[in-house]
Design a protein around this motif. Structure first.
Motif, PDB file in Angstrom:
ATOM      1  N   ARG A  74       0.838  -1.214   0.000  1.00  0.00           N
ATOM      2  CA  ARG A  74       0.000   0.000   0.000  1.00  0.00           C
ATOM      3  C   ARG A  74       0.863   1.250   0.000  1.00  0.00           C
ATOM      4  O   ARG A  74       0.579   2.211  -0.718  1.00  0.00           O
ATOM      5  CB  ARG A  74      -0.926   0.001   1.219  1.00  0.00           C
ATOM      6  CG  ARG A  74      -2.150  -0.858   1.039  1.00  0.00           C
ATOM      7  CD  ARG A  74      -3.125  -0.686   2.216  1.00  0.00           C
ATOM      8  NE  ARG A  74      -3.608  -1.990   2.584  1.00  0.00           N
ATOM      9  CZ  ARG A  74      -3.295  -2.667   3.678  1.00  0.00           C
ATOM     10  NH1 ARG A  74      -2.526  -2.146   4.586  1.00  0.00           N
ATOM     11  NH2 ARG A  74      -3.783  -3.867   3.889  1.00  0.00           N
ATOM     12  N   ARG A  77       2.351   1.658  -3.406  1.00  0.00           N
ATOM     13  CA  ARG A  77       1.317   2.138  -4.325  1.00  0.00           C
ATOM     14  C   ARG A  77       1.079   3.626  -4.121  1.00  0.00           C
ATOM     15  O   ARG A  77       1.014   4.399  -5.076  1.00  0.00           O
ATOM     16  CB  ARG A  77       0.021   1.362  -4.110  1.00  0.00           C
ATOM     17  CG  ARG A  77      -1.109   1.816  -5.031  1.00  0.00           C
ATOM     18  CD  ARG A  77      -2.462   1.465  -4.517  1.00  0.00           C
ATOM     19  NE  ARG A  77      -2.683   2.190  -3.283  1.00  0.00           N
ATOM     20  CZ  ARG A  77      -3.590   1.876  -2.387  1.00  0.00           C
ATOM     21  NH1 ARG A  77      -4.363   0.841  -2.562  1.00  0.00           N
ATOM     22  NH2 ARG A  77      -3.750   2.580  -1.291  1.00  0.00           N
ATOM     23  N   ASP A  78       0.960   4.049  -2.850  1.00  0.00           N
ATOM     24  CA  ASP A  78       0.756   5.468  -2.560  1.00  0.00           C
ATOM     25  C   ASP A  78       1.927   6.302  -3.054  1.00  0.00           C
ATOM     26  O   ASP A  78       1.734   7.398  -3.602  1.00  0.00           O
ATOM     27  CB  ASP A  78       0.546   5.679  -1.052  1.00  0.00           C
ATOM     28  CG  ASP A  78      -0.765   5.085  -0.556  1.00  0.00           C
ATOM     29  OD1 ASP A  78      -1.646   4.798  -1.400  1.00  0.00           O
ATOM     30  OD2 ASP A  78      -0.907   4.913   0.671  1.00  0.00           O
ATOM     31  N   GLU A  79       3.133   5.784  -2.879  1.00  0.00           N
ATOM     32  CA  GLU A  79       4.333   6.501  -3.344  1.00  0.00           C
ATOM     33  C   GLU A  79       4.323   6.621  -4.868  1.00  0.00           C
ATOM     34  O   GLU A  79       4.633   7.680  -5.408  1.00  0.00           O
ATOM     35  CB  GLU A  79       5.598   5.776  -2.870  1.00  0.00           C
ATOM     36  CG  GLU A  79       6.877   6.492  -3.197  1.00  0.00           C
ATOM     37  CD  GLU A  79       7.045   7.795  -2.455  1.00  0.00           C
ATOM     38  OE1 GLU A  79       7.703   8.690  -3.023  1.00  0.00           O
ATOM     39  OE2 GLU A  79       6.527   7.957  -1.347  1.00  0.00           O
ATOM     40  N   LEU A  81       1.682   6.561  -6.810  1.00  0.00           N
ATOM     41  CA  LEU A  81       0.639   7.511  -7.180  1.00  0.00           C
ATOM     42  C   LEU A  81       1.107   8.947  -6.957  1.00  0.00           C
ATOM     43  O   LEU A  81       0.844   9.828  -7.780  1.00  0.00           O
ATOM     44  CB  LEU A  81      -0.648   7.236  -6.379  1.00  0.00           C
ATOM     45  CG  LEU A  81      -1.424   5.986  -6.784  1.00  0.00           C
ATOM     46  CD1 LEU A  81      -2.577   5.741  -5.808  1.00  0.00           C
ATOM     47  CD2 LEU A  81      -1.943   6.103  -8.196  1.00  0.00           C
ATOM     48  N   LYS A  82       1.813   9.160  -5.858  1.00  0.00           N
ATOM     49  CA  LYS A  82       2.325  10.498  -5.567  1.00  0.00           C
ATOM     50  C   LYS A  82       3.318  10.930  -6.647  1.00  0.00           C
ATOM     51  O   LYS A  82       3.268  12.058  -7.141  1.00  0.00           O
ATOM     52  CB  LYS A  82       3.003  10.501  -4.191  1.00  0.00           C
ATOM     53  CG  LYS A  82       3.578  11.833  -3.779  1.00  0.00           C
ATOM     54  CD  LYS A  82       4.267  11.737  -2.435  1.00  0.00           C
ATOM     55  CE  LYS A  82       4.975  13.026  -2.091  1.00  0.00           C
ATOM     56  NZ  LYS A  82       5.792  12.900  -0.891  1.00  0.00           N
TER      57      LYS A  82
END
Length: 164
Positions: A74, A77-79, A81-82
């Motif tokens: 997660r 994934r967040d990284e 997306l960022k």
């Protein structure tokens, strides 16, 4: 029905001897294997319980490991997306800067073209004014030069203005 009167001591002793022989034979040949099988079964059950407990502990450890891996996934994934948002913003900013540069160049070229046209128009107007001025001066001078006295007066006047 059997009564007490039918009791036979010889039969009783024979049955007792057979029972003792049966007990000795069972003790020698049957009890040890039966007890060994029971003991083996008990050990198997204990081993299975220990294995089940170890499997339970291993399952808990794997669940914790899976949860940690899921959390890390997660975070990755967040990284990602960022980073994608940042790249998108950078691309938009770059495209905007390029568009602004092109617009500035177009405006500068248009201003240069306008300035060149303005200079050409001014030069044309100046040449037309000069031609008109020469024509007017020629007409005025012809009229004035046709009269001799007027010519002398004009020459004097010009000399006087030149001396001032």
């Amino acid at each position: 029905m059997i009564m007490l009167e039918d009791f036979s001591p010889g039969l009783f002793i024979m049955q007792a001897i057979i029972l003792i022989i049966l007990i000795v034979l069972l003790g020698k040949f049957a009890w040890k294997p039966i007890l060994a099988a029971l003991s083996e079964r008990e050990e198997g059950i204990e081993s299975a319980l220990k294995s089940a407990e170890q499997a339970k502990v291993e399952m808990a450890r794997l669940e914790a490991s899976n949860e940690a891996a899921a959390q890390e996934a997660r975070m990755q994934r967040d990284e990602m997306l960022k980073e994608a948002r940042e790249i998108k913003g950078q691309m938009i900013a770059d495209a905007s800067a390029q568009a602004q540069e092109k617009a500035d160049k177009i405006i500068a070229n248009a201003q240069e073209a306008i300035e060149a046209e303005k200079k050409a128009a001014l030069a044309d107007i100046k040449s037309q004014v000069a031609e008109l001025s020469v024509e007017i001066a020629e007409k005025v001078t012809r009229k004035e030069l046709s009269e001799k006295d007027a010519q002398l007066a004009l020459i004097d006047k010009m000399l006087a203005e030149a001396n001032i």
